[in-house]
Structures are given as C-alpha cells and as structure tokens.
Motif scaffolding. Structure first.
Motif, short mmCIF file in Angstrom:
data_model
loop_
_atom_site.label_atom_id
_atom_site.label_comp_id
_atom_site.label_asym_id
_atom_site.label_seq_id
_atom_site.Cartn_x
_atom_site.Cartn_y
_atom_site.Cartn_z
N ALA A 269 -11.82 -35.76 5.10
CA ALA A 269 -12.50 -35.74 3.81
C ALA A 269 -13.15 -34.38 3.57
O ALA A 269 -13.09 -33.81 2.48
N ASN B 282 -15.61 -36.16 -1.75
CA ASN B 282 -15.57 -37.26 -0.79
C ASN B 282 -16.92 -37.48 -0.16
O ASN B 282 -17.36 -38.58 0.07
N LEU C 192 -9.56 -41.47 0.13
CA LEU C 192 -9.74 -40.02 0.02
C LEU C 192 -9.44 -39.57 -1.39
O LEU C 192 -8.53 -40.08 -2.04
#
Lengths: 588, 505
Positions: free
Chosen positions: A12, B161, B204
């Motif tokens: 991420a 994220n 994601l």
C-alpha cells in the motif's frame, strides 16, 4: 481515507509513494511497478494503473525514464499480448516529452511492445499512434515517430503502408532539423522493412533528399545510411545509387561529413563490393588520408589496416603506402598516434619483403617520434611485426626508444612502457633482454612515483613467470635482496612488495632459503611501516612454505612483532598469527 | 541618400522608394521609476531578448533574475474574424504583460582563483519551444544555464491507502519494522515472486490526484559550467537546434544543448605569451540560417566570419570585415572607440550590423571591402572623448538591433536616448527618441547618416556637439545599453536602468 490491513501495508505504501513529494520514493515505486501491478491484478492494472500512469507525464525526468523502461516489459502484467495495446497511451505521451533520453527509452519500449503485438492490434492501435506522433504539433513527437516506423510497417495493409511511406517522406523534409536528423538516422532501419520495389523508388528519393540537406548535421547522419541502404540494394543498384553519394560525401565541404565517411569507409566498402572499392573508393580514401583537417586524417589513419585488408597487396603498396609515409610525418601528433596504433597490422598483409622494404622505415621513424604516445603505440603492437620479419631489424631502433620512454618525465608514459615490458621480453628473447633492459627494470623499482614502483614490482613477477625461476635467481633476486638494505624506507618496502609477489612464482625452496631470512631481518627495521608490512608478507607466505618453517621461523618472528610498541604492527602481527592458527585447524 | 556627397551607397533592403519614416509612439513601461525613486543596482536591466515568434520577451538584470513577458494582443482572440476586423480600424501593436520571473543566477565565489562571480545576467537567448513549454539560455560571466518555463498543475492528492494523519511515519516503511511484528512478512509481498491472488487485492487503491489550478514553474534543466577562463560576453544558438556557442574574451566554445559536461573550443585567440595580446573577442553570433557559419567581433573593430565546415579549430577566418583606418585621423582614442560592442545578423543572414562607440555599421557578408552603410551615433561626442575616457564611459558597451525586415536599425545612447535609422536604399530616416512616456520629446533634426565617403572628411548634418536638441548636457550616467527589436513588428523594447520601455510605430 482507507486503512488497509496491516500485512498489505508495504505494498500500500509503495502505491501511495507513486505520488510522494520525494523523488527518490517515487522512483523507487516506479521501479517496483510490476509488484504494484501484480498486487492490483491484471484487470485493475489495465483499467486503473495504466491510465493513472498516462496522466503522470509531467513528472521529473528520472521518474519518466524509469517508467518508460518498466512499461517496455509490462505485457505480462496487463494480461498478455492481447491487451498489449493498453500500454501504448502512456508511452505515447512519454514520446512527446522534451528530454531526449526519456523519449528514446519510450521509443525503445514501444518497439519492444509493437514487435510482439498481433497484426490486427498493430493496425488498430500501433499504426494510428505512429501517425499521430508523425503529425505532432511539437518536434519532439515527430522525432520519436521516426524511430517507430520500422515496427509499424510490418504487417500493415498496402493502403496503410503507402500512407506510412509518404508520412516518412514528409518527416525527411520537416522544417525542424532535429526531425530530419531523426529521419536520417532511422532511415536504414525503416528501409529494411520496406519492399524492394519501394526501396528503389521512394526510400532512395528520401535518401537523396537527406544527402543534399543544407544542414551538415543532417548530411552526416545520412552517411551512416549509405552502408545500411547499400546492403539492402542489389549490387548493381548500389553501385549506381550509393557509390556516387559516397564519393560526393568524401569531398563534402564540411569536415564533419568527411570525418563520418572516413569512419564508415570500411562498412561502405563492404556495401559496394570489392570491384568498386578498387576503382572508386581507393581514390576517395586516399583523398581522406590527405585531408586538410587533422580530425579527418585521424579517422582515416585509424582505418588504414582494415582498409588494406580489403585490397590486394599491390594496390595497397601502390596507393595507400605513399599516403602512410606522409602520415608518418604528419604535423598533428594525434594523426601519427592513430597511424602508429594500427600500422603494425599492415605487416602481415604486405608480407615479409614489402614490409622490410616499405614499412620498416616508417616503423623506425615512428619509433623516434617526439610524441611518446606514438612510440608507445608502435611498441604495444610489436608482436604483429615480429611474426612477419622478426625483431632483429627493429631492435636497434627499439632500444633507444624504450630507454627514452622508460625515462620519460610523465609517469603515465613510464607506466605504459612497463606494462609492455613482458611483451617486449617475450619478443626480444632472453639474451637481448639481459643486456639491455634488465637494468631498467630495477631502476623503475626506485622510481619517485608509487604507481611506477608498484608496476615495476609486478613486472618482476611477470618476468619471473616468462623466463622461469632459474633465470630470476640470477638476474632479479640478488638485486631485490640487495634493496632490502636500501637506506630509504620506501625502497625497502618495495623490495618486500616484490618478494611477496615473486614468492608464489619462485616456489617454496627459494622462498625459504633466499627470501625468508631477509624478511625476518627486515622485521627488526626501525620503521613501523616496514614492520607491519613484514607481518602482512609473512602471512602471505604461510601457504607457500612448509608447516615446519612456519612453526620454526615465521611464528617466532610474528610473536616478536606482536609485542611491538606500535599499535598497527601489533594488529597485523596478531592477524597473521591468527591465520597460522586457522590454517593449522584446517589441516588437522 | 543624404545630400550631395554623391557616394554610391548600397543598402540593406531591396531597391525601390524608401519606406516612409516611422512615427514612434509610447506603448508600455514596466518598472517605471517615480520621481526621486532610487534605483537599486540589482534591478538594473542587463539583457533583453524577444523570442523567435515575438510572443515573448525576456529581460535579465544585475540581480541575476530573468523576467518573462508575454504578448497579450494576439493571444486573446487569435485568428478569429473579429480579430481580423479589428485590425482594420484600430491601431494594433504588440502589447505585453508580465508572465513570470525566476532567479537564474546567484552570486558565487571561485575559491581556486579567489574571484567573486557576479550574478548579473549578461545575455539571454530563447531556444526552441516544445510541448507548450518555453526554453531559454541565460548566462552570467562564467556559467550558462538552460531553463524550462512551463505551466504545471498544482496537484492535490486526495485519496491514499494509508491515512497520513494516522500514521506519522508514512513516508517510509519504518513503522512496520519498528512494530516488530511484520518485520519479515512484508518482504514477501515485495519480493518478485510472491503469489498475489489472480484478481489482485481489491482493498488497494491508487492515489487519486486532483488538480485545480496551474502555476508557472521555471526549472533549470542544465548547467554549462567551467568552460570559460574569461568573462562570457555572448551566447548564440545555432539554426540546427542542437548546438550553441558561448564566447569569452579569448575563446569561442561550441556546446550541444543536451551535453553539459563537454564543449569544443572552436576559436582561440589567446597568444602563447599574454603580453602579445592586442585584440579580444567582444561578441559572437551564429548565422540565423546556416548552422556552419558564425561571426565574431573584436576590440580592434573587425568582424570575422568563420565556416565551421572548414576545420575543427577555426582560428583562421573565412572572411574579415574591417574598415581601413582613415589616414591622419589616428589618436590615442582611435583603438578604444573602434572596439565593436555588439554584432547582430539580419534575419535573412545577409547583413551584419555592428556597433562601435561612435557608429553603427551595416555590412553585407558578400562584401568585405567595407560597410555598406554607417550611421553616426556619437559623432557629437568626439570633442569630449577625453572626458569620456576619464569617467570610463568610453568603455560602455551599447547593443544594436535590426528590425525583422532588415529595413531599419537601432541602437542606444546616453541620456536614455536611442536612435533609429532607415537602412533601405535611399532612406534618410533617422530618429532620436527618449526612453520615456513621450519618446518624441527630444526629436531633432535627422542627424547625418553618411556613406563610406565620410572618411573624406565631408560631414553633414551632425548634431550640435555636446548637448542635445533641448540644450541639455549629456548625462553619461543614464545610458541606454540594451534594446531589442520585435522580430515581426515595428516595436522596440529598451532598458533605461530598471525600467523597460516599449515603443511601436
């Protein structure tokens, strides 16, 4: 804002950092683009990541360059060949940036992708891309387009092919010299894909236009096209269309164009074949060898051997040799140096008698050149002549040349000649070497410059390898051992250095009987640098000599040194002692 | 021509009746000084240059700044019908507005030579625009820089994220390691062959970027340094679009725009013994069309044209333009005032305009026997050369410029005056204007423009020496050194200290 599961955190983060303010982090993310793509899956890569990257073309050059490179190998991550076309838009926008390196990389990647695409996809997406770029408003796009035609052209329909050819023709006449240069340098590549009927007509017309361009910078790139096109054309066509161009270029007003011809002449000769080489290109080459501009003569002189290989010896002697004679006394040292670096290669081509008659005087005069590089270049290629005429004829001039170089005031020159001493020794033979060069080798051991002394020590080792240990015992070892008593500690250190290099070559017996006593003696030197070098040297001798000698002599010496007042000496002595123990453990 | 000296006078433009004299009007001023305002040294303009299209203008100053202006009158309704109609009745002339500015050079110190390097911009040259971005070269005494000025979107990243506010260390992957728990596991995800599920990981997401506004950003793309031992006086781009030259007092170097770590020396006039030095390079310029030709001027009043095709080191010139010295006129100042301060090629490359202390000269590159025309600029100062030498004004370097069609030439003078001369055959146009809101205030009798027969001693119509038409003594501190002519229109930009004045006709 979303929080991701902790295990996904690194990936991420990698994705988030695609837009970080820190260029290093962005760069890092781009380099791991394949990881990101795999984490997102093929479909989301196609639908999200690639469009996202397409928007990214105003990033820093380094990032764009990395992106262009990554995208070139991205087909597996978007779902294979059938989806390859989705990669085109981001690369297309990279083809228009003003930074050349990024554009070139993007073109490379596009070619890679295009050559894998299915024909129908090529027509549907790749060809339109090329056409868009070729009609681009800014020159950067048009420059990029030139490098893509050869991929687009294959597998096109005839209509499209006609369009592409005419589009390329326009690029060859673009207003911007940058575009014409790109068109000129890619013409050869494009031509390989074009059918021969169009080659003779359309491509050659474009080529003719480029060869007559008003800008030097375009014309000189067209020179490279000569060889490439020549190889594609029928021999007859080649002689008719390419040869006159080459001959014209060799008399171009611009020295840069003539320089390119001189550099490329060998390839050009291959293209036009041996007959035309003899009749047309020999005169052209002779003109280049006698050019007004030194840069052109340098390029031409550097090719003299390669060119002569294409000719028979008679022609070479008749036409080329007179020029070579002139060049050997050229006013520019760089021309003479370029000549000297290749001229020895002419000896095998001309054969023994002609070499003695024609080349030998040139070798001799170059050996006496005032510029050291010229002499060095001759000496470095001595073996080539030795095979043809033997060294004797040269040796008389060789010696003064070597001695002078050995004493040159520039240490780099001295270094260069030392590098060649083993070669000289093998060519000249043991007798000649002993008489003349032995003393020099020892003299270098005491040079003022460390690099020379270091090279000299290494040279002694290589000589010992060349002539064997018996010879070394007679001619080198006594002098080296003598040096250990030199009043200058740097020279004493060099003697130790030579011993450490020669010991493996000379073998255990000589090491024990000759070297070891001297080394042990040196361990009592008053200079700490000598002492810790003794420690290092003793460590290197451990594998060479017998275990008994190690236990009896070396260990004791090291133990003494390990109690030295100097901390460095103690350190190296202890290190050596530890390696004795380690060796003992390994054996037991 | 000018009266009865009957000398043959060739000239720049094609034959035919000379165009009528221009009526110059004030257009704009940037950075106008209010009465009594003090001029800061750093604000004084030291370079002016229009780009090729005439849509942009750049100025450089002593403080190392480059200021860009853009043309507004064509941009707003370019090409529309209304535009064309408007053309018919309104007097349209180029108007510019401030676009942006950036700090190009900073003061530096050369520690090896213990020399201060001023930040003053000596020259600016525009390069080929690409992708809507502007490119230009700027130089101070030692270092040339290549700038890109581009509108950049200001980006705002709105979706990520990892919420940066929750995570203090979001810019590195350290926190995970710090937690200790996942120190090994993350490696798996980042390794080359970690098996991700075939559909990817749905949670994601890519950062969402929104851009609302744009701003102009100038970025230095390349720095061409350490190639000049002396002060750089000129830079000039080649018509091939990939090279440029830079000239200092003794050498001219050739660069590739894309290669900043090497340049080739193409002219070197440095004598082996510096005591033999008699002549220095004062200015150099590439031919506007032929990329192999360039001209450079010298402190001895000569212009040399060189052809780079002939050899790699062009120490021998192809053509030499110099005017033979008039017999008997030699004085202490002869050599000083002969020094050429600036040369410019005409747009078609046929002519070279040169400026020395006293005159402007127009040379035909096909005629090296003498200038085709010379224009007296400072003849009235001749009696005062001694004073000018005393206060160093005699070393002032005035620039010159040609109109886009080559039919007029212009150069600066003292008291913020500049002069415009007609260069067409038969033209007697000669205007003296002041860099102020009322340029014609000091308009005076057309001063002499004389041909080569000048040297015979017949001088006509020179101005009254020592003072201008208003009887004011010349003010040597206010000098108009830098000016540029718009490439397509009759519009002149000139620098009076820190103010940029624009005029049109």
């Amino acid at each position: 804002m979303a929080m991701v599961d902790e295990p996904l955190y690194p990936i991420a983060l990698l994705i988030d950092e695609l837009k970080n303010d820190d260029i290093q982090l962005r760069l890092n993310s781009i380099r791991r683009l394949s990881t990101i793509a795999r984490a997102l899956g093929e479909e989301r890569t196609r639908k999200e990541l690639i469009p996202f990257l397409s928007e990214n073309s105003d990033d820093d050059d380094e990032v764009l360059l990395a992106m262009a490179e990554e995208l070139g190998v991205f087909i597996p991550f978007v779902g294979g060949i059938e989806h390859a076309h989705v990669l085109l838009p981001p690369l297309e926008s990279l083809c228009t940036v003003e930074e050349t390196s990024v554009r070139e990389k993007a073109v490379d990647s596009l070619c890679k992708i295009g050559s894998q695409m299915k024909e129908s996809d090529l027509v549907d997406s790749f060809v339109p891309l090329v056409k868009r770029l070729a009609a681009g408003e800014w020159f950067a796009a048009r420059v990029s387009a030139c490098g893509l035609f050869h991929v687009a052209y294959q597998g096109c329909t005839d209509v499209l092919k006609t369009e592409l050819r005419s589009s390329y023709g326009q690029l060859c006449q673009d207003d911007m010299p940058m575009v014409r240069r790109a068109a000129a340098s890619n013409l050869g590549k494009f031509a390989t894909t074009v059918e021969s009927t169009f080659l003779n007509a359309e491509i050659m017309t474009m080529f003719d236009g480029l060869t007559k361009d008003e800008q030097d910078s375009v014309r000189l790139l067209a020179v490279e096209g000569c060889a490439a096109l020549g190889k594609l054309l029928e021999p007859q066509e080649c002689v008719a269309r390419i040869l006159p161009v080459i001959v014209n270029f060799s008399q171009d007003k611009s020295w840069r164009v003539r320089y390119m011809v001189a550099n490329q002449l060998y390839e050009l000769c291959e293209a036009v074949g041996p007959d035309c080489t003899k009749t047309d290109l020999v005169p052209a080459y002779v003109r280049l060898l006698r050019d007004n501009e030194a840069e052109v003569r340098i390029a031409a002189a550097g090719k003299v051997t390669k060119f002569c290989q294409l000719l028979n010896p008679e022609l070479a002697i008749q036409h080329i040799l007179p020029c070579v004679k002139e060049l050997s006394s050229d006013s520019s040292q760089h021309v003479r140096s370029a000549l000297a670096s290749v001229i020895m290669g002419m000896a095998p081509i001309l054969g023994k008698d002609s070499t003695i008659e024609h080349l030998l005087p040139i070798f001799l005069s170059l050996l006496k050149d005032e510029f050291p590089d010229v002499r060095l270049n001759i000496i470095s290629k001595l073996d080539q002549v030795n095979q043809v005429i033997g060294i004797d004829l040269l040796s008389q001039s060789l010696l003064p040349a070597i001695v002078e170089l050995a004493e040159d005031r520039h240490w780099r020159v001295r270094l260069a000649i030392i590098e060649y001493v083993p070669l000289l020794a093998s060519q000249l033979g043991i007798g000649f070497f002993d008489d003349k060069l032995g003393a020099l080798c020892m003299q270098w051991m005491q040079d003022k410059v460390y690099s020379i002394r270091e090279a000299a020590a290494n040279n002694l080792k290589r000589l010992a390898e060349e002539f064997g240990s018996e010879w070394a015992m007679q001619h080198i070892v006594p002098q080296v051992l003598d040096m250990v008593n030199n009043p200058h500690y740097l020279h004493r250190m060099m003697a130790l250095r030579a011993i450490s290099l020669m010991a493996p070559v000379m073998g255990s017996e000589i090491t024990c009987s000759k070297f070891l006593p001297v080394v042990v003696e040196a361990s009592k030197d008053r200079v700490p640098n000598i002492k810790f070098n003794v420690a290092k040297l003793l460590q290197s001798l451990i594998p060479i000599v017998d275990q008994s000698v190690v236990d009896k002599t070396i260990r004791q010496c090291l133990v003494d040194l390990s109690e030295d007042p100097d901390v460095d000496v103690r350190y190296f002595a202890n290190q050596a002692l530890r390696s004795i123990d380690a060796a003992a453990v390994a054996q037991s | 021509m000018n009266g009865g000296d009957g000398a043959a006078s060739s000239s720049a433009a094609t034959s035919g009746p000379p165009p009528p004299s221009l009526e110059w009007r004030f257009s704009q001023v940037f950075g106008e000084r209010t009465a009594g305002e003090e001029v800061h040294e750093v604000d004084i303009i030291s370079a002016i240059e229009f780009d090729k299209s005439g849509d942009h203008l750049a100025t450089g100053d002593r403080g190392g700044r480059v200021v860009l202006f853009e043309r507004t009158d064509t941009k707003d309704h370019g090409g529309s019908r209304r535009d064309a109609e408007e053309m018919d009745y309104s007097v349209r002339h180029p108007e510019f507005r401030y676009k942006t500015e950036f700090q190009s050079h900073e003061p530096e110190f050369d520690y090896l030579k213990s020399l201060e390097i001023e930040e003053k911009i000596n020259k600016i040259r525009w390069c080929q625009p690409a992708n809507g971005a502007l490119f230009l070269l700027s130089t101070n005494d030692k270092t040339i820089k290549y700038w890109k000025v581009q509108e950049k979107k200001i980006k705002k990243i709105s979706e990520m994220n990892i919420d940066p506010s929750n995570d203090p260390g979001s810019s590195s992957s350290l926190p995970i390691i710090a937690n200790g728990v996942h120190a090994d596991k993350p490696q798996d995800y980042l390794s080359k062959d970690y098996p991700f599920p075939p559909g990817g990981i749905p949670s994601l997401r890519l950062p969402l970027v929104t851009s609302l506004e744009t701003s102009l950003v100038a970025r230095c793309r390349r720095v061409y340094a350490h190639a000049h031992d002396y002060h750089i006086n000129s830079i000039s781009n080649s018509s091939d679009g990939e090279t440029f030259i830079s000239a200092d007092d003794l050498r001219v170097n050739l660069w590739n725009l894309e290669v900043s770590n090497q340049s080739f020396n193409i002219v070197d006039v440095k004598p082996t013994n510096m005591e033999d030095l008699t002549e220095v390079i004062t200015s150099a310029e590439f031919h506007p069309i032929h990329c192999n030709m360039l001209a450079y001027s010298s402190s001895k009043g000569s212009i040399r044209l060189i052809d780079m095709r002939q050899s790699a080191l062009c120490d021998s010139h192809t053509k030499l333009f110099e005017e033979p010295e008039a017999p008997g006129s030699r004085s202490f100042f002869t050599e000083i005032i002969a020094s050429i301060s600036d040369i410019k090629f005409s747009k078609n490359g046929r002519y070279i305009l040169s400026r020395d202390y006293m005159t402007l000269k127009l040379w035909d590159i096909n005629m090296d026997s003498g200038p085709v025309a010379s224009y007296q600029v400072h003849e009235h100062l001749r009696p005062r050369l001694c004073d000018l030498y005393e206060n160093d004004s005699i070393f002032d370097k005035f620039e010159c410029c040609l109109s886009g069609d080559g039919s007029r030439v212009a150069t600066g003078s003292y008291s913020n005056l500049f002069r415009v001369f007609g260069a067409s055959q038969g033209s007697t146009e000669a205007a003296t204007l002041e860099a102020s809101k009322n340029p014609m205030r000091r308009q005076i009798q057309p001063p002499a423009r004389s041909s080569r027969s000048m040297t015979s001693g017949v001088r006509r119509g020179s101005e009254s020496p020592g003072s201008d038409a208003n009887g004011n003594a010349h003010d040597f501190t206010t000098k108009l050194l830098h000016m540029a002519w718009h490439p397509t229109e009759n519009s002149i930009a000139c620098a009076a200290a820190n103010s940029l004045y624009m005029y049109y006709a």
